[in-house]
Design an enzyme around this catalytic site. Sequence first.
Site, PDB file in Angstrom:
ATOM      1  CE  LYS A   1      -3.860  -0.445   0.014  1.00  0.00           C
ATOM      2  NZ  LYS A   1      -4.961  -0.839  -0.875  1.00  0.00           N
TER       3      LYS A   1
HETATM    4  C1  PLP Z   1      -3.011  -6.734   4.139  1.00  0.00           C
HETATM    5  C2  PLP Z   1      -3.738  -6.361   2.895  1.00  0.00           C
HETATM    6  N1  PLP Z   1      -4.036  -7.311   2.004  1.00  0.00           N
HETATM    7  C3  PLP Z   1      -4.715  -7.048   0.880  1.00  0.00           C
HETATM    8  C4  PLP Z   1      -5.155  -5.776   0.594  1.00  0.00           C
HETATM    9  C5  PLP Z   1      -5.953  -5.539  -0.645  1.00  0.00           C
HETATM   10  O1  PLP Z   1      -5.333  -4.714  -1.597  1.00  0.00           O
HETATM   11  P1  PLP Z   1      -6.207  -3.762  -2.467  1.00  0.00           P
HETATM   12  O2  PLP Z   1      -6.761  -2.712  -1.568  1.00  0.00           O
HETATM   13  O3  PLP Z   1      -5.267  -3.189  -3.462  1.00  0.00           O
HETATM   14  O4  PLP Z   1      -7.305  -4.559  -3.091  1.00  0.00           O
HETATM   15  C6  PLP Z   1      -4.867  -4.755   1.511  1.00  0.00           C
HETATM   16  C7  PLP Z   1      -5.352  -3.402   1.293  1.00  0.00           C
HETATM   17  O5  PLP Z   1      -5.363  -2.562   2.173  1.00  0.00           O
HETATM   18  C8  PLP Z   1      -4.137  -5.049   2.686  1.00  0.00           C
HETATM   19  O6  PLP Z   1      -3.817  -4.095   3.586  1.00  0.00           O
END
Ligand code: PLP
Length: 336
Positions: free
Chosen positions: A51
């Site tokens: 992120k």
């Molecule tokens: C630990 C974790 N996994 C997966 C995701 C999912 O990613 P995305 O928001 O790009 O779909 C996030 C998003 O905040 C996350 O913090």
Amino acid sequence: MLRQNKKRRKDILTSDFIGNTPIRRCDYLSSKYNTNIFIKEEFHNPGMSSKDRPALFMIEEAIRKGKIEPGGTFVEASSGNTGYGLAMIAREMGYASKIFVSKSCSSEKVEILKSVGAAVEICENSNGLHDFYSTQFRAQSYAANNSNCYFTNQYYNSSNIKAHYKTTGPEIWQQMKGEVTHFIAGIGTGGTISGVGRFLKEKNKNINIWGLEPTGSILSHFLTYRTLPTEYEKFEPIEGIGRTFIPGSLDINCVDKIFQIGIADSKSAAQEYKNATGFLIGFSSAALVAMLEAHINSLAFKQTDIIVVLFPDHGSRYMSKLYSKNEIVNEKSKVI
Ligand SMILES: Cc1ncc(COP(=O)(O)O)c(C=O)c1O
């Protein structure tokens, strides 16, 4: 080692190190499923998560477009990781940050946010802008009612997808030398799967783009029927993934399938992965490992397939939820 330093200048910012994370072949999963599984290790980013990428893109765009004055406050609704990336980058660029997290956010993440100077507010849920008690509503309302604040709004900010389209997708393509048959990632805002999926599909439309959400999330229903469900199952919150609304940052046309997994399976997968490899993986990464195990027959991997699985963050962020308790149990059983 300096991984990325585009501009020549005296001061090197943390944000110069965002991206260009490694991909590593996972021998454990590859031999278990008799195929080729590679992990895109996003915990090598400075904020230890994928992120950092959208956080940097959203901040740079807001500054470029004059949405915030120097010294202002970046505001975000986050499961913790975007918040940390945002707070870290904002701070070094001379801005403040205010992060709204839901009560399911791990205590480690809240501490990390505070340590980098973010003001943190804990909300009831993260059910989207139409719920008064949600992180998103509170963040939007805070930014609207306080001067020189900018709500980055990762759920509806095009810079979220763009960050992954411009960086994560091309990195994967180059690192795998164009040889990839599947890309698998958890879906939260949808930024990762949409940006990477769009890029990889443009390179080769036959690459399978598969997503993962927790039980009770509605994104797989939306993919299949293009409508919201009339009845909602109990939502099992796994930090960062799953939604009870459709985020604008999810381009559903980039996704071929979405699988579901529960909390219990994800917790066991974290333990098994740790025992087999010695790595502490994050909660949503463990959910991906659990998904492989639970759905392995329908996934129908071939020996020649090349599968890239994106691990967004590191297990150290979830000691209290995934690892510490079990360690204590093990210690006790040793003593007995
Ligand atoms: C630990 C974790 N996994 C997966 C995701 C999912 O990613 P995305 O928001 O790009 O779909 C996030 C998003 O905040 C996350 O913090």
